[in-house]
Design a protein around this motif. Structure first.
Motif, short mmCIF file in Angstrom:
data_model
loop_
_atom_site.label_atom_id
_atom_site.label_comp_id
_atom_site.label_asym_id
_atom_site.label_seq_id
_atom_site.Cartn_x
_atom_site.Cartn_y
_atom_site.Cartn_z
N THR A 74 0.81 -1.23 0.00
CA THR A 74 0.00 0.00 0.00
C THR A 74 0.84 1.27 0.00
N GLN A 75 2.12 1.14 0.39
CA GLN A 75 2.99 2.33 0.51
C GLN A 75 2.38 3.36 1.46
N SER A 76 1.66 2.89 2.46
CA SER A 76 0.97 3.80 3.38
C SER A 76 1.91 4.41 4.41
N VAL A 77 3.05 3.78 4.64
CA VAL A 77 4.07 4.37 5.50
C VAL A 77 5.37 4.50 4.71
N LEU A 78 6.25 5.34 5.20
CA LEU A 78 7.47 5.64 4.46
C LEU A 78 8.50 4.53 4.56
N PRO A 79 9.23 4.26 3.47
CA PRO A 79 10.41 3.40 3.56
C PRO A 79 11.53 4.22 4.22
N LEU A 80 11.77 3.99 5.47
CA LEU A 80 12.66 4.86 6.24
C LEU A 80 14.11 4.80 5.78
N ASP A 81 14.47 3.75 5.05
CA ASP A 81 15.83 3.67 4.51
C ASP A 81 16.10 4.77 3.49
N GLU A 82 15.04 5.37 2.96
CA GLU A 82 15.21 6.47 2.01
C GLU A 82 15.31 7.83 2.72
N TYR A 83 15.16 7.83 4.05
CA TYR A 83 15.17 9.08 4.81
C TYR A 83 16.25 9.11 5.89
N LEU A 84 16.73 7.96 6.31
CA LEU A 84 17.72 7.88 7.37
C LEU A 84 19.06 7.45 6.80
N SER A 85 20.14 7.85 7.47
CA SER A 85 21.47 7.55 6.97
C SER A 85 21.79 6.06 7.08
N VAL A 86 22.68 5.62 6.23
CA VAL A 86 23.13 4.23 6.26
C VAL A 86 23.76 3.90 7.62
N SER A 87 24.56 4.82 8.13
CA SER A 87 25.23 4.57 9.41
C SER A 87 24.23 4.42 10.56
N TYR A 88 23.17 5.23 10.53
CA TYR A 88 22.15 5.13 11.58
C TYR A 88 21.47 3.76 11.52
N LEU A 89 21.08 3.34 10.35
CA LEU A 89 20.40 2.05 10.20
C LEU A 89 21.33 0.89 10.51
N GLU A 90 22.60 1.04 10.21
CA GLU A 90 23.57 0.00 10.56
C GLU A 90 23.69 -0.14 12.07
N ASP A 91 23.64 1.00 12.77
CA ASP A 91 23.68 0.95 14.23
C ASP A 91 22.44 0.27 14.79
N GLN A 92 21.28 0.57 14.19
CA GLN A 92 20.05 -0.08 14.63
C GLN A 92 20.11 -1.59 14.44
N LEU A 93 20.65 -2.01 13.32
CA LEU A 93 20.77 -3.44 13.05
C LEU A 93 21.76 -4.09 14.01
N LYS A 94 22.89 -3.45 14.19
CA LYS A 94 23.93 -3.98 15.07
C LYS A 94 23.42 -4.11 16.50
N ASN A 95 22.56 -3.19 16.90
CA ASN A 95 22.06 -3.15 18.28
C ASN A 95 20.61 -3.62 18.40
N SER A 96 20.20 -4.42 17.45
CA SER A 96 18.86 -4.99 17.50
C SER A 96 18.74 -5.98 18.66
N VAL A 97 17.59 -6.01 19.29
CA VAL A 97 17.30 -7.04 20.28
C VAL A 97 16.73 -8.23 19.53
N GLY A 98 17.55 -9.26 19.36
CA GLY A 98 17.14 -10.38 18.53
C GLY A 98 16.86 -9.91 17.11
N GLN A 99 15.76 -10.36 16.54
CA GLN A 99 15.40 -9.99 15.17
C GLN A 99 14.46 -8.78 15.10
N SER A 100 14.40 -8.02 16.18
CA SER A 100 13.44 -6.91 16.23
C SER A 100 13.61 -5.94 15.07
N HIS A 101 14.83 -5.51 14.79
CA HIS A 101 15.04 -4.55 13.70
C HIS A 101 14.69 -5.18 12.35
#
Length: 381
Positions: A74-101
């Motif tokens: 539906t594209q009803s919410v934004l694909p946040l990877d197009e708005y947030l930096s690669v480094s920020y998302l990499e930190d989120q992935l690295k610091n995910s609690v299990g598979q949460s991210h």
């Protein structure tokens, strides 16, 4: 100055509401031109209401990860990877609690950020166990022995039974949803259902009306139940003064030769509506509230159950939650992620009803498995 108003929708519990309000208040203090208003819905309404309809009314949405397949269509919410930096998302992935991210990453896009992490874990009244000189069950056999004494509480509503069905399929050696015809091979499925019936046949029938919050409230307001083997964890109940009596939490029990049970992850993510009139500010707030300092600070401190690993390892956070986060983190790390394809939620809404009827009233496992397979194939069309 024209103030920017961001409207958000979340779920109706202290864990899902209070930390958002507290964090939003602080964000507005830092950015006086922005005000963030949150509304809340019941857990069932939160799960059922179509994402695209909510996105047309709100700038910020707290969502369950099975919605991301629908979001991709539906594209009803934004694909946040197009708005947030690669480094920020990499930190989120690295610091995910299990598979949460990763649970919010679908079709090559990140549709939400993990703001909250959860999976079924064990909880108990340590005061009652000590008073009665009873140890915490560590194996399935010990759990059944305690259940026979009517001291075990466990959720029995349809959605939680379905999540536990996945857990017991894994415990019997196979992973659900490996093809588009069957939820699980029927040999494994039958073993899982029979195992579940062994436990639920020993519990009070009222448990079939109880979700994890109901069980936590029951255990903290009465002295009748000592232990819950698996229910989505709520760190609120491990904090002093939140409830009449405090719960302690731990990892899941050992199941025969399988090892510790592997439960089905839940938690929530924060998404930004593609219809928002203030996308820049909505994205900025989303990035800010899921950052490690906010997650470990004001968010966790106001009853939140953060999605960022830093909070789960934070000594201060564990101190005021009586080690909830450190003690349950191993279960989160093992957690199973359920399907997220567009249509899965139509299956999930009904499949647990068949399991509940089987556990509550009897019948044959084969009929249950055939029924959920039919729902599953229909949901894939």
């Amino acid at each position: 100055m024209n103030r920017i108003i961001l409207n958000g929708i979340t779920w109706e519990h202290s864990r899902g509401y209070t930390p958002l309000v507290a964090s939003s208040q602080r964000f507005s203090e830092l950015h006086p031109e922005v005000e963030i208003r949150w509304q809340k819905r019941s857990l069932q309404e939160f799960a059922d209401f179509p994402l695209e309809q909510l996105a047309s009314h709100y700038d910020l949405l707290i969502i369950d990860h099975p919605w991301v397949g629908r979001a991709a269509v539906t594209q009803s919410v934004l694909p946040l990877d197009e708005y947030l930096s690669v480094s920020y998302l990499e930190d989120q992935l690295k610091n995910s609690v299990g598979q949460s991210h990763l649970s919010y990453h679908y079709d090559d896009h990140q549709w939400a950020l993990a703001i909250d992490a959860a999976t079924p874990v064990a909880s108990y009244r340590n005061d009652l166990l000590q008073k009665n000189n009873i140890g915490i069950p560590e194996t399935w056999k010990e759990l059944i022995a305690m259940a026979e004494k009517k001291r075990v509480a466990v959720p029995g509503v349809s959605i939680d039974l379905l999540m536990n069905f996945y857990m017991f399929c894994l415990a019997h050696g196979n992973v659900p949803f490996q093809n588009q015809e069957q939820v699980i091979d029927h040999y494994t499925g039958q073993l899982a259902l029979e195992t579940m019936r062994e436990l639920w046949s020993l519990t009070d029938k009222k448990m079939f009306e109880y979700n994890p919050i109901d069980v936590a409230e029951l255990m903290t307001t009465t002295d009748n139940y000592y232990y819950c083997p698996f229910a989505y964890g709520y760190s609120n109940y491990s904090r002093k003064y939140y409830a009449e009596n405090m719960l302690s939490y731990s990892d899941l029990i050992e199941f025969n030769h399988y090892g510790k049970l592997k439960s089905t992850i839940g938690g929530t993510g924060i998404a930004v509506s593609s219809s928002s009139a203030s996308i820049d500010w909505a994205v900025h707030f989303t990035e800010w509230i899921v950052s490690p300092n906010i997650q470990s600070g004001i968010y966790a401190g106001n009853g939140g159950q953060p999605g960022h690993r830093a909070a789960w390892l934070n000594q201060e956070v564990n101190s005021y939650s009586h080690n909830y986060f450190a003690d349950t983190l191993p279960a989160l790390e093992r957690g199973y992620m359920r399907p997220r394809y567009n249509g899965y939620l139509e299956f999930q809404d009904k499949a647990g009803d068949y399991i509940r009827e089987y556990l509550k009233k009897g019948g044959t496992a084969q009929i249950v498995l055939n029924s959920i397979d039919h729902l599953y194939k229909k949901s894939r069309l």
